[in-house]
Write a protein that holds these residues in place. Structure first.
Motif, PDB file in Angstrom:
ATOM      1  N   GLY A  74     -23.593   0.380 -40.823  1.00 31.16           N
ATOM      2  CA  GLY A  74     -24.820   1.595 -40.650  1.00 31.16           C
ATOM      3  C   GLY A  74     -25.018   1.883 -42.808  1.00 31.16           C
ATOM      4  O   GLY A  74     -25.067   1.181 -43.577  1.00 31.16           O
ATOM      5  N   ARG A  75     -23.054   1.829 -43.223  1.00 34.25           N
ATOM      6  CA  ARG A  75     -23.253   1.981 -44.602  1.00 34.25           C
ATOM      7  C   ARG A  75     -23.758   0.316 -45.197  1.00 34.25           C
ATOM      8  O   ARG A  75     -24.474   0.790 -46.441  1.00 34.25           O
ATOM      9  CB  ARG A  75     -21.864   2.144 -45.248  1.00 34.25           C
ATOM     10  N   LEU A  76     -23.126  -0.567 -45.186  1.00 30.11           N
ATOM     11  CA  LEU A  76     -23.802  -1.704 -45.780  1.00 30.11           C
ATOM     12  C   LEU A  76     -24.842  -2.073 -45.077  1.00 30.11           C
ATOM     13  O   LEU A  76     -25.483  -2.574 -46.227  1.00 30.11           O
ATOM     14  CB  LEU A  76     -23.086  -2.813 -44.393  1.00 30.11           C
ATOM     15  N   LEU A  77     -25.881  -1.755 -44.125  1.00 30.08           N
ATOM     16  CA  LEU A  77     -26.628  -2.217 -44.083  1.00 30.08           C
ATOM     17  C   LEU A  77     -28.185  -1.583 -45.449  1.00 30.08           C
ATOM     18  O   LEU A  77     -28.835  -1.322 -45.645  1.00 30.08           O
ATOM     19  CB  LEU A  77     -27.589  -1.753 -42.815  1.00 30.08           C
ATOM     20  N   ILE A  78     -27.118  -0.345 -45.359  1.00 33.16           N
ATOM     21  CA  ILE A  78     -27.709   0.446 -46.828  1.00 33.16           C
ATOM     22  C   ILE A  78     -28.307  -0.408 -48.313  1.00 33.16           C
ATOM     23  O   ILE A  78     -28.824  -0.294 -48.149  1.00 33.16           O
ATOM     24  CB  ILE A  78     -27.208   2.243 -47.459  1.00 33.16           C
ATOM     25  N   LYS A  79     -27.031  -0.357 -48.306  1.00 34.17           N
ATOM     26  CA  LYS A  79     -27.023  -1.831 -49.214  1.00 34.17           C
ATOM     27  C   LYS A  79     -27.742  -3.253 -49.339  1.00 34.17           C
ATOM     28  O   LYS A  79     -27.402  -3.476 -50.390  1.00 34.17           O
ATOM     29  CB  LYS A  79     -24.965  -2.571 -49.916  1.00 34.17           C
ATOM     30  N   LEU A  80     -27.719  -3.791 -48.232  1.00 34.09           N
ATOM     31  CA  LEU A  80     -28.584  -5.086 -48.015  1.00 34.09           C
ATOM     32  C   LEU A  80     -29.433  -4.313 -47.863  1.00 34.09           C
ATOM     33  O   LEU A  80     -30.425  -5.608 -48.504  1.00 34.09           O
ATOM     34  CB  LEU A  80     -27.879  -5.499 -46.660  1.00 34.09           C
ATOM     35  N   ILE A  81     -30.540  -3.452 -47.664  1.00 30.47           N
ATOM     36  CA  ILE A  81     -31.241  -2.911 -48.071  1.00 30.47           C
ATOM     37  C   ILE A  81     -31.927  -3.235 -50.081  1.00 30.47           C
ATOM     38  O   ILE A  81     -32.871  -3.435 -50.153  1.00 30.47           O
ATOM     39  CB  ILE A  81     -31.914  -1.535 -47.139  1.00 30.47           C
ATOM     40  N   ASP A  82     -30.887  -2.650 -50.287  1.00 34.23           N
ATOM     41  CA  ASP A  82     -31.353  -2.501 -51.584  1.00 34.23           C
ATOM     42  C   ASP A  82     -30.864  -3.914 -52.097  1.00 34.23           C
ATOM     43  O   ASP A  82     -31.535  -3.932 -52.964  1.00 34.23           O
ATOM     44  CB  ASP A  82     -29.745  -1.494 -52.737  1.00 34.23           C
ATOM     45  N   ARG A  83     -30.128  -4.464 -51.735  1.00 30.85           N
ATOM     46  CA  ARG A  83     -29.988  -6.348 -52.136  1.00 30.85           C
ATOM     47  C   ARG A  83     -31.685  -7.010 -52.502  1.00 30.85           C
ATOM     48  O   ARG A  83     -32.236  -7.505 -52.522  1.00 30.85           O
ATOM     49  CB  ARG A  83     -29.328  -6.925 -51.139  1.00 30.85           C
ATOM     50  N   GLU A  84     -31.935  -6.587 -50.858  1.00 30.37           N
ATOM     51  CA  GLU A  84     -33.472  -6.994 -50.256  1.00 30.37           C
ATOM     52  C   GLU A  84     -34.274  -6.707 -51.099  1.00 30.37           C
ATOM     53  O   GLU A  84     -35.699  -7.248 -51.206  1.00 30.37           O
ATOM     54  CB  GLU A  84     -33.934  -6.747 -48.490  1.00 30.37           C
ATOM     55  N   THR A  85     -34.974  -5.260 -51.734  1.00 32.24           N
ATOM     56  CA  THR A  85     -36.047  -5.216 -52.563  1.00 32.24           C
ATOM     57  C   THR A  85     -35.323  -4.727 -53.949  1.00 32.24           C
ATOM     58  O   THR A  85     -36.577  -5.070 -54.670  1.00 32.24           O
ATOM     59  CB  THR A  85     -35.933  -3.075 -51.904  1.00 32.24           C
ATOM     60  N   GLY A  86     -34.643  -4.979 -54.425  1.00 30.30           N
ATOM     61  CA  GLY A  86     -34.294  -4.727 -55.949  1.00 30.30           C
ATOM     62  C   GLY A  86     -34.770  -3.825 -55.819  1.00 30.30           C
ATOM     63  O   GLY A  86     -34.590  -3.251 -57.052  1.00 30.30           O
ATOM     64  N   ASP A  87     -34.634  -2.494 -55.474  1.00 32.10           N
ATOM     65  CA  ASP A  87     -34.468  -1.325 -56.327  1.00 32.10           C
ATOM     66  C   ASP A  87     -33.412  -0.128 -55.406  1.00 32.10           C
ATOM     67  O   ASP A  87     -33.300  -0.590 -53.995  1.00 32.10           O
ATOM     68  CB  ASP A  87     -35.446  -0.888 -55.943  1.00 32.10           C
ATOM     69  N   THR A  88     -32.915   1.095 -55.398  1.00 27.26           N
ATOM     70  CA  THR A  88     -32.055   1.796 -54.929  1.00 27.26           C
ATOM     71  C   THR A  88     -32.434   2.378 -53.434  1.00 27.26           C
ATOM     72  O   THR A  88     -33.793   3.026 -53.494  1.00 27.26           O
ATOM     73  CB  THR A  88     -31.183   2.810 -55.644  1.00 27.26           C
ATOM     74  N   SER A  89     -31.865   2.665 -52.528  1.00 22.79           N
ATOM     75  CA  SER A  89     -32.317   3.573 -51.743  1.00 22.79           C
ATOM     76  C   SER A  89     -32.980   4.924 -52.131  1.00 22.79           C
ATOM     77  O   SER A  89     -34.195   5.543 -51.634  1.00 22.79           O
ATOM     78  CB  SER A  89     -31.689   3.578 -50.106  1.00 22.79           C
TER      79      SER A  89
END
Length: 207
Positions: free
Chosen positions: A140-155
């Motif tokens: 779950g924590r990794l997915l939060i960071k990967l969403i950051d990677r895919e969007t170019g902005d912090t959650s």
């Protein structure tokens, strides 16, 4: 995992504000029922001969990870497994949000836009909640960071932009309970260098 799942879902919902990316269209020639791809080649004349120039796709060379010890090798293996599990969710979430954003651009009435967003939110929860519940805390924590990677902005910024400062503060508090920080940026050169190495191998079909 319920609260962590909701955290991830809210982060994904925040992507609605992103603009859609363009797609490359290749020219085609229709002959009867056949569709033939056209390829335009450069040419150069040498000693009376016409020589075609073909631009080849870039070939990336990814060196293997230099493990310092057995512990790091085992960590790499666990991380590779978790990236394989979570990366498709991060990319699917981004794609879903782009689709929603395209629909939002067609709606001019504010009331209709809010109605559509509520409907889209229900659909996203129905689709993502069950599989996300099965993720481990680490995934779950990794997915939060990967969403950051895919969007170019912090959650944190995405949630604040979409839902406001109070919800962003709330979800940040929930994230901290799970050892995550929505304000962290994905760092492929330092903290997330191993993750980036794994993703590059996955994208090249080598892992």
């Amino acid at each position: 995992m319920t609260k962590l799942s909701l955290l991830i879902l809210s982060t994904a919902l925040a992507l609605i504000s992103m603009s859609a990316s363009g797609q490359r269209v290749q020219p085609i020639l229709e002959t009867d029922s056949l569709l033939i791809n056209l390829h335009y080649l450069r040419s150069e004349i040498r000693d009376g001969d016409t020589i075609a120039h073909v631009l080849l796709d870039e070939v990336r060379i990814i060196p293997p990870w230099n493990f310092q010890n057995r512990r790091e090798e085992r960590r790499y293996g666990r991380l590779a497994h978790n990236v394989k599990v979570t990366l498709p969710y991060a990319r699917l979430a981004a794609e879903k949000m782009l689709e929603i954003n395209n629909e939002m651009a067609k709606i001019k009435d504010d009331r209709e836009r809010r109605r559509y967003l509520r409907s889209a939110e229900r659909e996203l929860f129905a689709e993502f909640e069950d599989p996300l519940r099965r993720l481990t805390f680490t995934q779950g924590r990794l997915l939060i960071k990967l969403i950051d990677r895919e969007t170019g902005d912090t959650s944190y910024n995405l949630i604040r932009e979409y839902k406001g400062g109070v919800p962003a503060f709330f979800w940040q508090g929930i994230a901290r309970l799970f050892g995550a920080n929505l304000k962290d940026e994905y760092d492929p050169d330092q903290d997330d260098k191993m993750v980036e190495h794994i993703i590059q191998l996955i994208d090249m079909g080598l892992l």
